[in-house]
Design an enzyme around this catalytic site. Sequence first.
Site, PDB file in Angstrom:
ATOM      1  N   ASN A  57      40.903  32.575  31.231  1.00 15.81           N
ATOM      2  CA  ASN A  57      40.760  32.449  29.774  1.00 15.81           C
ATOM      3  C   ASN A  57      42.160  32.611  29.196  1.00 15.81           C
ATOM      4  O   ASN A  57      42.657  33.722  29.085  1.00 15.81           O
ATOM      5  CB  ASN A  57      39.808  33.542  29.258  1.00 15.81           C
ATOM      6  N   TRP A  58      42.754  31.476  28.868  1.00 15.80           N
ATOM      7  CA  TRP A  58      44.150  31.529  28.401  1.00 15.80           C
ATOM      8  C   TRP A  58      44.272  32.074  26.983  1.00 15.80           C
ATOM      9  O   TRP A  58      45.379  32.341  26.522  1.00 15.80           O
ATOM     10  CB  TRP A  58      44.768  30.122  28.454  1.00 15.80           C
ATOM     11  N   LYS A  59      43.153  32.156  26.275  1.00 12.64           N
ATOM     12  CA  LYS A  59      43.172  32.595  24.870  1.00 12.64           C
ATOM     13  C   LYS A  59      44.165  31.722  24.094  1.00 12.64           C
ATOM     14  O   LYS A  59      44.239  30.525  24.360  1.00 12.64           O
ATOM     15  CB  LYS A  59      43.486  34.087  24.775  1.00 12.64           C
ATOM     16  N   HIS A  73      32.656  35.413  23.300  1.00  7.80           N
ATOM     17  CA  HIS A  73      33.704  36.330  23.758  1.00  7.80           C
ATOM     18  C   HIS A  73      33.834  37.469  22.746  1.00  7.80           C
ATOM     19  O   HIS A  73      33.714  37.252  21.528  1.00  7.80           O
ATOM     20  CB  HIS A  73      35.038  35.585  23.897  1.00  7.80           C
ATOM     21  N   GLU A  98      36.268  38.914  21.497  1.00 11.15           N
ATOM     22  CA  GLU A  98      37.277  38.724  20.449  1.00 11.15           C
ATOM     23  C   GLU A  98      36.716  37.878  19.305  1.00 11.15           C
ATOM     24  O   GLU A  98      37.068  38.078  18.149  1.00 11.15           O
ATOM     25  CB  GLU A  98      38.547  38.099  21.055  1.00 11.15           C
ATOM     26  N   GLU A 135      31.783  41.663  30.273  1.00 12.52           N
ATOM     27  CA  GLU A 135      33.136  42.072  29.903  1.00 12.52           C
ATOM     28  C   GLU A 135      33.076  43.310  29.016  1.00 12.52           C
ATOM     29  O   GLU A 135      32.887  43.193  27.793  1.00 12.52           O
ATOM     30  CB  GLU A 135      33.832  40.940  29.132  1.00 12.52           C
ATOM     31  N   GLY A 161      42.069  43.398  28.061  1.00  9.75           N
ATOM     32  CA  GLY A 161      43.462  43.433  27.635  1.00  9.75           C
ATOM     33  C   GLY A 161      44.043  44.831  27.522  1.00  9.75           C
ATOM     34  O   GLY A 161      45.115  45.028  26.964  1.00  9.75           O
ATOM     35  N   SER A 194      40.619  43.076  32.349  1.00  7.87           N
ATOM     36  CA  SER A 194      41.762  43.531  33.134  1.00  7.87           C
ATOM     37  C   SER A 194      41.595  43.322  34.638  1.00  7.87           C
ATOM     38  O   SER A 194      42.079  44.125  35.433  1.00  7.87           O
ATOM     39  CB  SER A 194      42.084  44.998  32.822  1.00  7.87           C
ATOM     40  N   GLY A 220      41.815  37.053  31.765  1.00 10.55           N
ATOM     41  CA  GLY A 220      42.707  36.758  30.648  1.00 10.55           C
ATOM     42  C   GLY A 220      44.157  36.837  31.076  1.00 10.55           C
ATOM     43  O   GLY A 220      44.731  35.886  31.609  1.00 10.55           O
ATOM     44  N   GLY A 221      44.762  37.997  30.882  1.00 12.26           N
ATOM     45  CA  GLY A 221      46.186  38.202  31.159  1.00 12.26           C
ATOM     46  C   GLY A 221      46.650  37.651  32.504  1.00 12.26           C
ATOM     47  O   GLY A 221      47.655  36.931  32.578  1.00 12.26           O
TER      48      GLY A 221
HETATM   49  P1  PGA Z   1      41.914  40.370  30.292  1.00 14.40           P
HETATM   50  O1  PGA Z   1      40.914  39.419  29.424  1.00 14.40           O
HETATM   51  O2  PGA Z   1      41.769  39.920  31.713  1.00 14.40           O
HETATM   52  O3  PGA Z   1      43.264  40.120  29.714  1.00 14.40           O
HETATM   53  O4  PGA Z   1      41.416  41.761  30.090  1.00 14.40           O
HETATM   54  C1  PGA Z   1      39.661  39.053  29.887  1.00 14.40           C
HETATM   55  C2  PGA Z   1      38.945  38.267  28.843  1.00 14.40           C
HETATM   56  O5  PGA Z   1      39.139  38.565  27.654  1.00 14.40           O
HETATM   57  O6  PGA Z   1      38.174  37.330  29.131  1.00 14.40           O
END
Ligand code: PGA
Length: 257
Positions: free
Chosen positions: A13-15, A99, A101, A171, A177, A217, A238-239
């Site tokens: 997930n590149w956001k 998600h 966010e 999640e 994050g 994470s 994500g990251g």
């Molecule tokens: P993260 O993000 O791996 O940076 O914690 C995961 C996500 O939000 O899907």
Amino acid sequence: MNLRYRKTIIAGNWKMNLNEEEARQFIRQLKPLAAEARWCDVVLCVPFLQIPAAVKAARGTKIAIGAQNCHYEPKGAYTGEISCGMLAEAGVKYVIIGHSERRRDSNESDALVNKKVLAALQFGLRPIICVGETLEMRDNDVTLDVVRMQVKTALRGVMLEQLRRVTIAYEPIWAIGTGYTATAQQANEVNSVIRQVLRDLYGARAARAVSILYGGSMNVSNARELLAQPDVDGGLIGGASLKTESFAKIIEAANQQ
Ligand code: PGA
């Protein structure tokens, strides 16, 4: 864990990261590594504007391109939105829905998530439905109830024959994050409760075919242990999905389970 009756999926997930050239380069570098991932599907959920370039770069490879959001209506007066039909036409295969966010920043409710899931399925996309609790909920011991309700509401109206195109990602919000990861046991506990919900709704056979991911994470050092859990069928990352090296190492870990 790799099991014959369901897929392992490693989804990035590149956001709101990586420009078009970076996206192309990423896929170019990932191609040979993804080709070796015999036991897992590789998905990259890229920003909307990067979809055409990513789809083109990933053509003929094992990498599927996903979006990070969609609208539930097929068309109309929805300024700034993108429909599932548009995504499908652009070559998108997966779409992240709900998600945390988006739940946090755009007030997305379980009911809205449900509408989007139904729309995605109608247009042949594979929804990756995100669920998870806040730290406060975990401290109050309501995690399992919250997640059960999120899953049930998200799947309202989803038919048995559509379920095989659904992926769920657990999640925990406190782990996204933040560098804090759920322990492998915590992840597996929630994922197995999600599978129980699926069993109650659709029966054991259908439930065991659904891939349930963990996200929050996940990185090179913890991926192996998380992915070894019987009910953790992959990761939403994500990251660690922003660099080819780390993302490729997680794919490798999934492939070796
Ligand atoms: P993260 O993000 O791996 O940076 O914690 C995961 C996500 O939000 O899907």
